[in-house]
Enzyme design. Sequence first.
Site, PDB file in Angstrom:
ATOM      1  N   SER A 152      83.496 -17.103 -55.895  1.00  0.00           N
ATOM      2  CA  SER A 152      84.653 -17.819 -56.401  1.00  0.00           C
ATOM      3  C   SER A 152      84.879 -17.315 -57.819  1.00  0.00           C
ATOM      4  O   SER A 152      83.940 -17.169 -58.575  1.00  0.00           O
ATOM      5  CB  SER A 152      84.328 -19.307 -56.388  1.00  0.00           C
ATOM      6  OG  SER A 152      85.489 -20.047 -56.567  1.00  0.00           O
ATOM      7  N   TYR A 162      78.688 -25.733 -57.914  1.00  0.00           N
ATOM      8  CA  TYR A 162      79.310 -24.765 -56.998  1.00  0.00           C
ATOM      9  C   TYR A 162      79.562 -23.436 -57.708  1.00  0.00           C
ATOM     10  O   TYR A 162      79.187 -22.367 -57.215  1.00  0.00           O
ATOM     11  CB  TYR A 162      80.614 -25.370 -56.469  1.00  0.00           C
ATOM     12  CG  TYR A 162      81.531 -24.395 -55.765  1.00  0.00           C
ATOM     13  CD1 TYR A 162      81.277 -23.979 -54.459  1.00  0.00           C
ATOM     14  CD2 TYR A 162      82.668 -23.900 -56.403  1.00  0.00           C
ATOM     15  CE1 TYR A 162      82.126 -23.088 -53.815  1.00  0.00           C
ATOM     16  CE2 TYR A 162      83.527 -23.023 -55.767  1.00  0.00           C
ATOM     17  CZ  TYR A 162      83.252 -22.616 -54.480  1.00  0.00           C
ATOM     18  OH  TYR A 162      84.091 -21.737 -53.840  1.00  0.00           O
TER      19      TYR A 162
HETATM   20  N1  LIG Z   1      89.041 -22.418 -50.066  1.00  0.00           N
HETATM   21  C1  LIG Z   1      89.125 -21.845 -51.248  1.00  0.00           C
HETATM   22  O1  LIG Z   1      90.082 -22.039 -51.997  1.00  0.00           O
HETATM   23  C2  LIG Z   1      88.037 -20.916 -51.716  1.00  0.00           C
HETATM   24  C3  LIG Z   1      88.164 -20.338 -52.986  1.00  0.00           C
HETATM   25  C4  LIG Z   1      87.184 -19.483 -53.442  1.00  0.00           C
HETATM   26  C5  LIG Z   1      86.095 -19.207 -52.623  1.00  0.00           C
HETATM   27  N2  LIG Z   1      86.006 -19.769 -51.397  1.00  0.00           N
HETATM   28  C6  LIG Z   1      84.819 -19.462 -50.589  1.00  0.00           C
HETATM   29  O2  LIG Z   1      85.162 -19.235 -49.235  1.00  0.00           O
HETATM   30  C7  LIG Z   1      84.147 -19.755 -48.387  1.00  0.00           C
HETATM   31  C8  LIG Z   1      84.743 -20.693 -47.354  1.00  0.00           C
HETATM   32  O3  LIG Z   1      85.398 -21.739 -48.021  1.00  0.00           O
HETATM   33  P1  LIG Z   1      86.189 -22.874 -47.214  1.00  0.00           P
HETATM   34  O4  LIG Z   1      87.146 -23.448 -48.168  1.00  0.00           O
HETATM   35  O5  LIG Z   1      86.640 -22.329 -45.912  1.00  0.00           O
HETATM   36  O6  LIG Z   1      84.999 -23.940 -46.949  1.00  0.00           O
HETATM   37  P2  LIG Z   1      84.996 -25.277 -46.065  1.00  0.00           P
HETATM   38  O7  LIG Z   1      84.341 -26.335 -46.877  1.00  0.00           O
HETATM   39  O8  LIG Z   1      86.328 -25.590 -45.483  1.00  0.00           O
HETATM   40  O9  LIG Z   1      84.008 -24.881 -44.879  1.00  0.00           O
HETATM   41  C9  LIG Z   1      82.666 -24.671 -45.157  1.00  0.00           C
HETATM   42  C10 LIG Z   1      81.878 -24.630 -43.870  1.00  0.00           C
HETATM   43  O10 LIG Z   1      80.494 -24.476 -44.235  1.00  0.00           O
HETATM   44  C11 LIG Z   1      79.735 -25.305 -43.381  1.00  0.00           C
HETATM   45  N3  LIG Z   1      78.441 -25.640 -43.984  1.00  0.00           N
HETATM   46  C12 LIG Z   1      78.195 -26.510 -45.004  1.00  0.00           C
HETATM   47  N4  LIG Z   1      76.875 -26.565 -45.239  1.00  0.00           N
HETATM   48  C13 LIG Z   1      76.276 -25.713 -44.382  1.00  0.00           C
HETATM   49  C14 LIG Z   1      74.925 -25.333 -44.150  1.00  0.00           C
HETATM   50  N5  LIG Z   1      73.937 -25.857 -44.867  1.00  0.00           N
HETATM   51  N6  LIG Z   1      74.674 -24.429 -43.180  1.00  0.00           N
HETATM   52  C15 LIG Z   1      75.684 -23.916 -42.441  1.00  0.00           C
HETATM   53  N7  LIG Z   1      76.976 -24.242 -42.598  1.00  0.00           N
HETATM   54  C16 LIG Z   1      77.266 -25.125 -43.569  1.00  0.00           C
HETATM   55  C17 LIG Z   1      80.608 -26.549 -43.184  1.00  0.00           C
HETATM   56  O11 LIG Z   1      80.201 -27.308 -42.050  1.00  0.00           O
HETATM   57  C18 LIG Z   1      81.974 -25.904 -43.039  1.00  0.00           C
HETATM   58  O12 LIG Z   1      82.248 -25.598 -41.687  1.00  0.00           O
HETATM   59  C19 LIG Z   1      83.140 -20.442 -49.308  1.00  0.00           C
HETATM   60  O13 LIG Z   1      82.044 -19.596 -49.531  1.00  0.00           O
HETATM   61  C20 LIG Z   1      83.894 -20.649 -50.591  1.00  0.00           C
HETATM   62  O14 LIG Z   1      83.067 -20.650 -51.731  1.00  0.00           O
HETATM   63  C21 LIG Z   1      86.950 -20.624 -50.929  1.00  0.00           C
END
Ligand SMILES: NC(=O)c1ccc[n+]([C@@H]2O[C@H](COP(=O)([O-])OP(=O)(O)OC[C@H]3O[C@@H](n4cnc5c(N)ncnc54)[C@H](O)[C@@H]3O)[C@@H](O)[C@H]2O)c1
Length: 427
Positions: A152, A162
């Site tokens: 991120s 985070y």
């Molecule tokens: N959405 C954004 O704006 C954004 C921005 C920057 C980075 N990211 C990165 O993209 C990735 C996905 O983000 P997202 O928004 O889709 O996340 P999200 O929260 O929608 O989904 C995360 C998933 O991880 C799973 N999870 C949580 N703990 C877990 C564990 N211990 N073992 C296995 N699975 C587990 C959850 O059940 C969920 O399905 C992340 O790494 C996040 O840091 C997202």
Amino acid sequence: MDAEGDERFGLPAGTLAGQVAVVTGAARGIGRALALLLGRLGARVVIADLSPAGADVEASVRAEGGSAFFVPCDVADAEAVGRLAAETHRAFGPVDLLVNNAIHCPVVAVSEMDPATWDRVMAVNLRGTFLCARAFLPDLVERRGTMVNMVSADAMPHLSAYVASKQGIAGFSRSLAAEVGEQDVKVVALAPGMVDTPGLRVAARDLAPRIGMAPDELLAMAMPAPHAALAAVLLARGAASRYHGEQVDGYTVLEEAGYGHLARPSGPPAQPVHQDGPQAVRSDQPGVERGRKTAKGEGGAAPALLARRLHTALTATAQELERLPVFARTLARQGFKKQVGLGVKESVALAERLAEQMAASDSPPGNPDLHRWLTGLAGYFHGVPAQTARFTRDEAMLAEVGRTMAEREEIVRALQAAVERAGTRPM
Ligand SMILES: NC(=O)c1ccc[n+]([C@@H]2O[C@H](COP(=O)([O-])OP(=O)(O)OC[C@H]3O[C@@H](n4cnc5c(N)ncnc54)[C@H](O)[C@@H]3O)[C@@H](O)[C@H]2O)c1
């Protein structure tokens, strides 16, 4: 074929045929979109997630003719990750692509965070990435595969654990890249940008009020999850060689692969945002105009000269925003538009037109919209130092931002006074 799949992105269905991919956190959000896209492109996909909703994603991939299976797995648990690797090998063989995507992301102020919460974030995000990387590294070496570690880009208030874990993942990725070498495994830290996912929606609900925004305003800046998934697929398809050992943002990956039209959020939020985001200005950065105050201040300058100075100041502002990390940049642009009523680029263009007109007559057009725009600009420049102070304690930087913004505000106010004196001639 789903409209979000390879037809929409113009990728042939067999693009990743024969490849095996493991995506952690694939029960929802970016991971889910990625599992679906990988399935459509012919990869065999392992959906690793804590949530039983992973089974629905498995069913969705299969319903579209793809090959996938769900492994319930807590990535923070070394034994569970060992089982994930064993089941993957049994079903599909060695892995070509690992996407460390699972996250735990509570929105908590540092002063309110208990150590167990901090530890869990580190366990899922940082330790989970390490455990999965270690488990699948021999496969990736064998297959000359790709590891994409989701990171991120920015510091954010109330997301310290985070963000700290994500910075850790970025450092881990750089070190691992140096350890393995590009010939064996491509390792890339992908910062997708702001993406509309269930995780972001939950975070937005908690975070938005704390930074003076409505959740919808925050979400309006996000790209759809399939676009972030496409960035990861492009890395898997070969782009990772270019970024091995680097952190790259999703917008850059999309733009460089010819998907520039997907790379920016679709449009301004229905209601503009209330905050400007951090605007780091340094006089040693190119494009930052140092003040040229006369003894009388800017009020003594001719209107045409003021208009030209405003154009220079806005051009510098646009360049400064461009240099911000991707999330902060989006926030800052939206904050500018909210305050000023026009976007940064449009404001630069308007200032240029104004300077040209006034060079011809040296008499500013008096126009209510122009007055509103200038009032907005003065308010914007006035507010930047306080916004910047929310993101940095660097006193030298804050002093420089304060000086630069005061100078820009002064130019605007002097021009505004000249416009008021000129009456109501339309532009
Ligand atoms: N959405 C954004 O704006 C954004 C921005 C920057 C980075 N990211 C990165 O993209 C990735 C996905 O983000 P997202 O928004 O889709 O996340 P999200 O929260 O929608 O989904 C995360 C998933 O991880 C799973 N999870 C949580 N703990 C877990 C564990 N211990 N073992 C296995 N699975 C587990 C959850 O059940 C969920 O399905 C992340 O790494 C996040 O840091 C997202």
